[in-house]
Design a protein around this motif. Sequence first.
Motif, short mmCIF file in Angstrom:
data_model
loop_
_atom_site.label_atom_id
_atom_site.label_comp_id
_atom_site.label_asym_id
_atom_site.label_seq_id
_atom_site.Cartn_x
_atom_site.Cartn_y
_atom_site.Cartn_z
N ASN A 1 5.81 10.80 -2.92
CA ASN A 1 5.51 10.32 -4.26
C ASN A 1 5.80 11.38 -5.31
OD1 ASN A 1 4.69 8.66 -6.32
ND2 ASN A 1 2.59 8.43 -5.62
N SER B 1 2.10 3.22 -2.33
CA SER B 1 0.73 2.78 -2.65
C SER B 1 0.20 1.84 -1.58
CB SER B 1 0.70 2.10 -4.02
OG SER B 1 1.03 3.00 -5.06
N GLN C 1 -3.03 -3.99 -10.17
CA GLN C 1 -1.67 -4.50 -10.30
C GLN C 1 -1.65 -5.64 -11.32
OE1 GLN C 1 0.15 -6.34 -6.84
NE2 GLN C 1 2.22 -5.76 -7.54
N ASN D 1 5.78 1.78 -5.10
CA ASN D 1 4.92 0.65 -4.77
C ASN D 1 4.65 0.61 -3.26
OD1 ASN D 1 3.72 -2.06 -5.67
ND2 ASN D 1 5.05 -2.70 -4.00
N CYS E 1 -0.51 3.71 1.65
CA CYS E 1 -1.74 4.49 1.48
C CYS E 1 -2.96 3.58 1.58
CB CYS E 1 -1.73 5.22 0.14
SG CYS E 1 -3.21 6.22 -0.15
N GLU E 2 -2.89 2.40 0.95
CA GLU E 2 -3.99 1.44 1.03
C GLU E 2 -4.26 1.04 2.48
OE1 GLU E 2 -5.22 -2.92 -0.88
OE2 GLU E 2 -3.16 -2.20 -0.99
N HIS F 1 -1.93 7.04 -6.15
CA HIS F 1 -0.52 6.69 -6.09
C HIS F 1 -0.25 5.56 -7.08
CE1 HIS F 1 0.52 9.11 -2.60
NE2 HIS F 1 -0.51 8.63 -1.94
N GLY F 2 0.99 5.51 -7.57
CA GLY F 2 1.39 4.39 -8.42
C GLY F 2 1.57 4.72 -9.88
N THR G 1 -1.11 13.85 -10.92
CA THR G 1 -1.91 12.63 -11.04
C THR G 1 -1.96 12.23 -12.50
OG1 THR G 1 -4.04 11.56 -10.54
CG2 THR G 1 -4.12 13.87 -11.21
N ARG H 1 -7.75 -0.91 -6.54
CA ARG H 1 -6.36 -1.35 -6.47
C ARG H 1 -6.06 -2.11 -7.77
NH1 ARG H 1 -2.68 -5.58 -4.81
NH2 ARG H 1 -1.39 -4.94 -3.02
N ALA I 1 -1.03 0.32 -8.14
CA ALA I 1 -1.55 1.68 -8.28
C ALA I 1 -2.90 1.75 -7.59
CB ALA I 1 -1.69 2.06 -9.75
N LEU I 2 -3.19 2.90 -7.00
CA LEU I 2 -4.49 3.16 -6.40
C LEU I 2 -5.18 4.24 -7.23
CD1 LEU I 2 -3.66 3.27 -2.58
CD2 LEU I 2 -4.55 1.35 -3.91
#
Length: 344
Positions: free
Chosen positions: A249, A220, A165, A217, A223-224, A17-18, A280, A163, A28-29
Amino acid sequence: MLSEVLLVSAPGKVILHGEHAVVHGKVALAVALNLRTFLRLQPHSSGKVCLNLPNIGVKRAWDVARLQLQDTSFLEQGDATAPTAEQVERLKEVAGFPEDGANPEHLAVLAFLYLYLSICGKQRWTVEDLELINKWAFQGERVIHGNPSGVDNAVSTWGGVIRFQQGKISSLKRPPALKILLTNTKVPRSTKALVASVRSRLLKFPEIVTPLLASINAISLECERMLGEMAASPALEHYLVLEELIDMNQHHLNALGVGHALLDQLCQVTMAHGLHSKLTGAGGGGCGITLLRPDLEQPEVEATKQALTDCGFDCWETSIGAPGISVHSAASLDAPVRQALVGL
Protein backbone atom coordinates in the motif's frame (compact mmCIF):
# COMPACT_ATOMS: atom_id res chain seq x y z
CA MET A 1 -29.15 20.64 34.21
CA LEU A 2 -25.86 18.85 34.91
CA SER A 3 -25.64 18.17 38.64
CA GLU A 4 -22.15 16.64 38.79
CA VAL A 5 -18.93 16.38 36.83
CA LEU A 6 -19.31 14.39 33.62
CA LEU A 7 -16.16 12.95 32.11
CA VAL A 8 -16.25 11.39 28.65
CA SER A 9 -13.63 10.43 26.10
CA ALA A 10 -13.39 9.43 22.47
CA PRO A 11 -10.52 7.72 20.63
CA GLY A 12 -8.36 9.12 17.89
CA LYS A 13 -8.32 7.44 14.49
CA VAL A 14 -6.03 6.42 11.67
CA ILE A 15 -6.69 4.98 8.22
CA LEU A 16 -5.30 1.45 8.00
CA HIS A 17 -5.81 1.03 4.24
CA GLY A 18 -7.71 2.77 1.47
CA GLU A 19 -6.44 6.35 1.57
CA HIS A 20 -7.41 8.31 -1.55
CA ALA A 21 -8.91 5.20 -3.18
CA VAL A 22 -11.93 5.71 -0.91
CA VAL A 23 -12.58 9.05 -2.63
CA HIS A 24 -13.10 7.06 -5.84
CA GLY A 25 -15.58 4.56 -4.41
CA LYS A 26 -13.14 1.98 -3.03
CA VAL A 27 -13.08 0.41 0.44
CA ALA A 28 -11.20 2.06 3.31
CA LEU A 29 -10.49 0.59 6.74
CA ALA A 30 -10.30 3.11 9.59
CA VAL A 31 -9.38 2.14 13.15
CA ALA A 32 -9.83 3.73 16.55
CA LEU A 33 -6.59 4.44 18.44
CA ASN A 34 -6.02 3.91 22.11
CA LEU A 35 -5.06 7.61 22.28
CA ARG A 36 -8.05 9.50 23.60
CA THR A 37 -9.41 13.03 23.82
CA PHE A 38 -11.13 13.75 27.12
CA LEU A 39 -14.02 16.12 27.71
CA ARG A 40 -14.80 17.29 31.21
CA LEU A 41 -18.14 18.99 31.82
CA GLN A 42 -18.39 20.64 35.22
CA PRO A 43 -21.24 22.77 36.58
CA HIS A 44 -20.49 26.01 38.40
CA SER A 45 -22.39 29.06 39.57
CA SER A 46 -20.46 31.80 37.75
CA GLY A 47 -23.20 32.30 35.18
CA LYS A 48 -20.74 31.58 32.39
CA VAL A 49 -20.09 28.76 29.98
CA CYS A 50 -16.36 28.22 29.72
CA LEU A 51 -14.40 26.45 27.00
CA ASN A 52 -10.83 25.32 27.69
CA LEU A 53 -8.87 23.54 24.95
CA PRO A 54 -5.36 23.46 26.45
CA ASN A 55 -3.73 21.53 23.58
CA ILE A 56 -4.37 24.38 21.13
CA GLY A 57 -4.21 27.24 23.62
CA VAL A 58 -7.91 28.19 23.54
CA LYS A 59 -9.66 29.48 26.64
CA ARG A 60 -12.93 31.35 26.19
CA ALA A 61 -15.95 32.19 28.33
CA TRP A 62 -19.41 33.51 27.52
CA ASP A 63 -22.08 34.92 29.79
CA VAL A 64 -24.93 32.37 29.67
CA ALA A 65 -27.59 35.06 29.99
CA ARG A 66 -26.14 36.95 27.04
CA LEU A 67 -25.97 33.79 24.96
CA GLN A 68 -29.63 33.17 25.75
CA LEU A 69 -30.42 36.69 24.57
CA GLN A 70 -28.68 36.07 21.27
CA ASP A 71 -30.95 35.53 18.31
CA THR A 72 -30.30 31.84 17.63
CA SER A 73 -33.34 31.38 15.43
CA PHE A 74 -30.89 30.82 12.58
CA LEU A 75 -30.09 27.46 14.20
CA GLU A 76 -32.42 24.49 14.10
CA GLN A 77 -32.37 23.15 17.64
CA GLY A 78 -32.96 19.49 18.24
CA ASP A 79 -31.89 17.95 14.92
CA ALA A 80 -28.36 17.21 13.78
CA THR A 81 -28.37 19.32 10.63
CA ALA A 82 -25.49 20.58 8.55
CA PRO A 83 -24.39 24.16 9.30
CA THR A 84 -24.85 26.49 6.35
CA ALA A 85 -22.33 29.13 5.33
CA GLU A 86 -24.75 31.77 6.65
CA GLN A 87 -24.97 30.02 10.02
CA VAL A 88 -21.20 29.88 10.29
CA GLU A 89 -21.00 33.62 9.58
CA ARG A 90 -23.60 34.32 12.27
CA LEU A 91 -21.65 32.15 14.70
CA LYS A 92 -18.57 34.27 14.02
CA GLU A 93 -20.60 37.29 15.13
CA VAL A 94 -21.63 35.52 18.34
CA ALA A 95 -18.02 34.52 18.98
CA GLY A 96 -16.75 38.00 18.16
CA PHE A 97 -14.39 36.75 15.46
CA PRO A 98 -13.26 38.71 12.42
CA GLU A 99 -14.75 37.81 9.05
CA ASP A 100 -11.69 35.75 8.16
CA GLY A 101 -11.77 33.81 11.45
CA ALA A 102 -10.86 30.51 9.85
CA ASN A 103 -7.69 29.47 11.69
CA PRO A 104 -7.83 26.13 13.59
CA GLU A 105 -8.38 27.79 16.98
CA HIS A 106 -11.32 29.88 15.71
CA LEU A 107 -12.84 26.91 13.91
CA ALA A 108 -12.68 24.83 17.09
CA VAL A 109 -14.55 27.56 18.99
CA LEU A 110 -17.15 27.86 16.21
CA ALA A 111 -17.72 24.10 16.26
CA PHE A 112 -18.25 24.23 20.05
CA LEU A 113 -20.66 27.15 19.83
CA TYR A 114 -22.62 25.50 17.03
CA LEU A 115 -23.07 22.31 19.02
CA TYR A 116 -23.72 24.10 22.32
CA LEU A 117 -26.36 26.47 20.95
CA SER A 118 -28.02 23.84 18.76
CA ILE A 119 -28.25 21.15 21.41
CA CYS A 120 -29.27 23.77 24.00
CA GLY A 121 -28.11 21.87 27.02
CA LYS A 122 -30.18 18.76 26.34
CA GLN A 123 -28.00 15.96 27.69
CA ARG A 124 -28.78 12.31 27.10
CA TRP A 125 -26.51 9.36 27.54
CA THR A 126 -27.72 5.92 26.53
CA VAL A 127 -26.51 3.37 24.03
CA GLU A 128 -29.33 4.43 21.73
CA ASP A 129 -27.94 7.96 21.68
CA LEU A 130 -24.67 6.93 20.01
CA GLU A 131 -26.17 7.52 16.59
CA LEU A 132 -27.21 11.01 17.67
CA ILE A 133 -23.73 11.67 19.06
CA ASN A 134 -22.27 10.52 15.77
CA LYS A 135 -24.54 12.86 13.80
CA TRP A 136 -23.68 15.86 15.96
CA ALA A 137 -19.96 15.08 15.75
CA PHE A 138 -20.30 15.01 11.96
CA GLN A 139 -21.80 18.50 12.00
CA GLY A 140 -18.84 19.73 14.08
CA GLU A 141 -16.56 18.18 11.45
CA ARG A 142 -18.43 20.08 8.74
CA VAL A 143 -17.82 23.39 10.52
CA ILE A 144 -14.08 22.70 10.49
CA HIS A 145 -13.50 20.69 7.28
CA GLY A 146 -16.43 21.67 5.05
CA ASN A 147 -17.16 18.33 3.37
CA PRO A 148 -15.80 15.47 5.50
CA SER A 149 -16.33 11.79 4.68
CA GLY A 150 -17.90 10.91 8.02
CA VAL A 151 -15.17 8.38 8.83
CA ASP A 152 -13.51 10.36 11.65
CA ASN A 153 -16.63 10.93 13.72
CA ALA A 154 -17.89 7.37 13.12
CA VAL A 155 -14.64 5.79 14.34
CA SER A 156 -14.47 8.03 17.41
CA THR A 157 -18.11 7.30 18.27
CA TRP A 158 -18.23 3.56 17.69
CA GLY A 159 -14.56 2.62 18.15
CA GLY A 160 -13.06 -0.62 16.85
CA VAL A 161 -12.47 -0.98 13.10
CA ILE A 162 -14.74 0.70 10.56
CA ARG A 163 -15.29 -0.32 6.94
CA PHE A 164 -16.21 2.66 4.77
CA GLN A 165 -17.30 2.66 1.14
CA GLN A 166 -19.37 5.20 -0.79
CA GLY A 167 -20.88 6.67 2.36
CA LYS A 168 -21.79 3.30 3.90
CA ILE A 169 -20.17 2.57 7.26
CA SER A 170 -20.09 -0.79 9.04
CA SER A 171 -18.12 -2.09 12.03
CA LEU A 172 -15.91 -5.16 11.96
CA LYS A 173 -16.80 -7.63 14.72
CA ARG A 174 -14.22 -8.45 17.38
CA PRO A 175 -11.21 -6.73 15.76
CA PRO A 176 -7.80 -7.71 17.17
CA ALA A 177 -6.08 -5.08 19.32
CA LEU A 178 -3.00 -4.63 17.15
CA LYS A 179 -0.09 -2.69 18.62
CA ILE A 180 1.39 0.08 16.48
CA LEU A 181 3.64 3.09 16.53
CA LEU A 182 2.01 6.34 15.45
CA THR A 183 4.63 8.78 14.18
CA ASN A 184 4.11 12.43 13.31
CA THR A 185 6.60 13.78 10.78
CA LYS A 186 5.43 17.31 11.71
CA VAL A 187 5.10 18.18 8.01
CA PRO A 188 1.87 20.16 7.45
CA ARG A 189 -0.21 19.31 4.39
CA SER A 190 -3.51 20.13 2.74
CA THR A 191 -5.86 17.14 2.40
CA LYS A 192 -7.90 19.06 -0.17
CA ALA A 193 -4.85 19.75 -2.35
CA LEU A 194 -3.62 16.15 -2.14
CA VAL A 195 -7.03 14.73 -3.08
CA ALA A 196 -7.12 17.10 -6.05
CA SER A 197 -3.63 16.03 -7.14
CA VAL A 198 -4.63 12.34 -7.17
CA ARG A 199 -7.74 13.18 -9.18
CA SER A 200 -5.59 15.12 -11.64
CA ARG A 201 -3.19 12.18 -12.00
CA LEU A 202 -6.15 9.84 -12.57
CA LEU A 203 -7.44 12.06 -15.38
CA LYS A 204 -3.96 12.34 -16.90
CA PHE A 205 -3.05 8.62 -16.66
CA PRO A 206 -6.35 6.71 -16.32
CA GLU A 207 -4.95 3.37 -17.51
CA ILE A 208 -2.18 3.58 -14.91
CA VAL A 209 -3.97 5.07 -11.90
CA THR A 210 -7.24 3.11 -12.20
CA PRO A 211 -5.46 -0.23 -11.62
CA LEU A 212 -3.60 1.34 -8.67
CA LEU A 213 -6.89 2.32 -7.03
CA ALA A 214 -8.30 -1.16 -7.70
CA SER A 215 -5.20 -2.71 -6.13
CA ILE A 216 -5.52 -0.52 -3.03
CA ASN A 217 -9.14 -1.66 -2.78
CA ALA A 218 -7.96 -5.29 -2.95
CA ILE A 219 -5.44 -4.58 -0.17
CA SER A 220 -8.23 -3.20 2.05
CA LEU A 221 -10.38 -6.28 1.39
CA GLU A 222 -7.51 -8.68 2.09
CA CYS A 223 -6.69 -6.82 5.31
CA GLU A 224 -10.36 -7.03 6.33
CA ARG A 225 -10.32 -10.79 5.69
CA MET A 226 -7.09 -11.21 7.65
CA LEU A 227 -8.42 -9.25 10.64
CA GLY A 228 -11.47 -11.50 10.63
CA GLU A 229 -9.26 -14.59 10.80
CA MET A 230 -7.20 -13.04 13.61
CA ALA A 231 -10.32 -12.42 15.68
CA ALA A 232 -10.79 -16.20 15.91
CA SER A 233 -7.19 -17.35 16.30
CA PRO A 234 -4.33 -14.85 15.82
CA ALA A 235 -0.98 -16.23 14.66
CA LEU A 236 2.38 -14.76 13.71
CA GLU A 237 1.68 -15.67 10.07
CA HIS A 238 -1.21 -13.18 10.07
CA TYR A 239 1.15 -10.38 11.10
CA LEU A 240 3.54 -11.26 8.28
CA VAL A 241 0.70 -10.91 5.77
CA LEU A 242 -0.31 -7.57 7.31
CA GLU A 243 3.28 -6.37 6.91
CA GLU A 244 3.25 -7.29 3.21
CA LEU A 245 -0.02 -5.41 2.74
CA ILE A 246 1.47 -2.36 4.46
CA ASP A 247 4.51 -2.37 2.15
CA MET A 248 2.41 -2.74 -1.00
CA ASN A 249 0.00 0.00 0.00
CA GLN A 250 2.83 2.40 0.80
CA HIS A 251 4.36 1.83 -2.65
CA HIS A 252 0.96 2.44 -4.29
CA LEU A 253 0.48 5.69 -2.36
CA ASN A 254 3.90 6.87 -3.47
CA ALA A 255 2.92 6.06 -7.05
CA LEU A 256 -0.20 8.19 -6.59
CA GLY A 257 2.09 11.12 -5.67
CA VAL A 258 1.07 11.54 -2.03
CA GLY A 259 4.34 10.44 -0.45
CA HIS A 260 6.99 12.66 1.12
CA ALA A 261 10.73 12.42 1.73
CA LEU A 262 10.22 12.33 5.52
CA LEU A 263 7.63 9.58 5.19
CA ASP A 264 10.21 7.63 3.18
CA GLN A 265 12.71 8.27 5.97
CA LEU A 266 10.19 7.01 8.53
CA CYS A 267 9.77 3.77 6.54
CA GLN A 268 13.53 3.34 6.14
CA VAL A 269 14.21 3.88 9.86
CA THR A 270 11.62 1.33 10.94
CA MET A 271 12.70 -1.14 8.23
CA ALA A 272 16.23 -0.98 9.65
CA HIS A 273 14.66 -2.40 12.83
CA GLY A 274 12.72 -5.05 10.92
CA LEU A 275 9.41 -3.19 11.08
CA HIS A 276 6.97 -2.12 8.36
CA SER A 277 5.34 1.30 8.02
CA LYS A 278 3.05 3.30 5.78
CA LEU A 279 1.58 6.78 5.70
CA THR A 280 -1.89 7.20 7.13
CA GLY A 281 -4.41 9.76 5.97
CA ALA A 282 -3.83 12.23 3.19
CA GLY A 283 -0.04 11.82 2.99
CA GLY A 284 2.28 14.58 1.83
CA GLY A 285 3.70 14.56 5.37
CA GLY A 286 1.51 14.12 8.42
CA CYS A 287 1.60 10.77 10.19
CA GLY A 288 2.67 7.20 9.55
CA ILE A 289 1.84 3.92 11.30
CA THR A 290 4.18 1.02 12.09
CA LEU A 291 2.90 -2.46 12.90
CA LEU A 292 4.39 -4.07 16.04
CA ARG A 293 4.43 -7.87 15.88
CA PRO A 294 3.73 -9.74 19.13
CA ASP A 295 7.16 -11.45 18.99
CA LEU A 296 9.01 -8.13 19.31
CA GLU A 297 10.99 -7.56 22.48
CA GLN A 298 10.32 -4.23 24.20
CA PRO A 299 13.98 -3.06 23.96
CA GLU A 300 13.71 -3.29 20.15
CA VAL A 301 10.49 -1.26 20.21
CA GLU A 302 12.16 1.37 22.40
CA ALA A 303 15.19 1.50 20.09
CA THR A 304 12.88 2.10 17.12
CA LYS A 305 11.02 4.87 18.96
CA GLN A 306 14.32 6.51 19.88
CA ALA A 307 15.54 6.35 16.27
CA LEU A 308 12.35 8.04 15.09
CA THR A 309 12.62 10.68 17.81
CA ASP A 310 16.23 11.34 16.75
CA CYS A 311 14.84 12.19 13.28
CA GLY A 312 12.83 14.99 14.87
CA PHE A 313 9.54 13.07 14.76
CA ASP A 314 6.99 12.64 17.54
CA CYS A 315 6.27 8.98 18.25
CA TRP A 316 3.65 7.20 20.35
CA GLU A 317 3.25 3.50 21.11
CA THR A 318 -0.43 2.61 21.13
CA SER A 319 -2.95 0.06 19.89
CA ILE A 320 -5.84 0.00 17.44
CA GLY A 321 -9.38 -1.24 17.87
CA ALA A 322 -9.99 0.91 20.97
CA PRO A 323 -13.52 1.35 22.35
CA GLY A 324 -15.56 4.31 21.16
CA ILE A 325 -16.96 7.18 23.18
CA SER A 326 -16.93 6.27 26.88
CA VAL A 327 -18.02 7.64 30.25
CA HIS A 328 -15.40 7.58 33.02
CA SER A 329 -15.22 7.97 36.74
CA ALA A 330 -12.13 9.71 38.09
CA ALA A 331 -11.14 6.53 39.94
CA SER A 332 -11.01 4.56 36.67
CA LEU A 333 -8.37 6.80 35.09
CA ASP A 334 -4.63 6.34 35.25
CA ALA A 335 -2.81 8.78 37.54
CA PRO A 336 -1.20 10.80 34.68
CA VAL A 337 -4.60 11.28 33.02
CA ARG A 338 -6.20 12.36 36.31
CA GLN A 339 -3.39 14.84 36.85
CA ALA A 340 -3.72 16.27 33.32
CA LEU A 341 -7.44 16.77 33.81
CA VAL A 342 -7.03 18.72 37.04
CA GLY A 343 -6.15 21.89 35.16
CA LEU A 344 -9.09 21.75 32.75
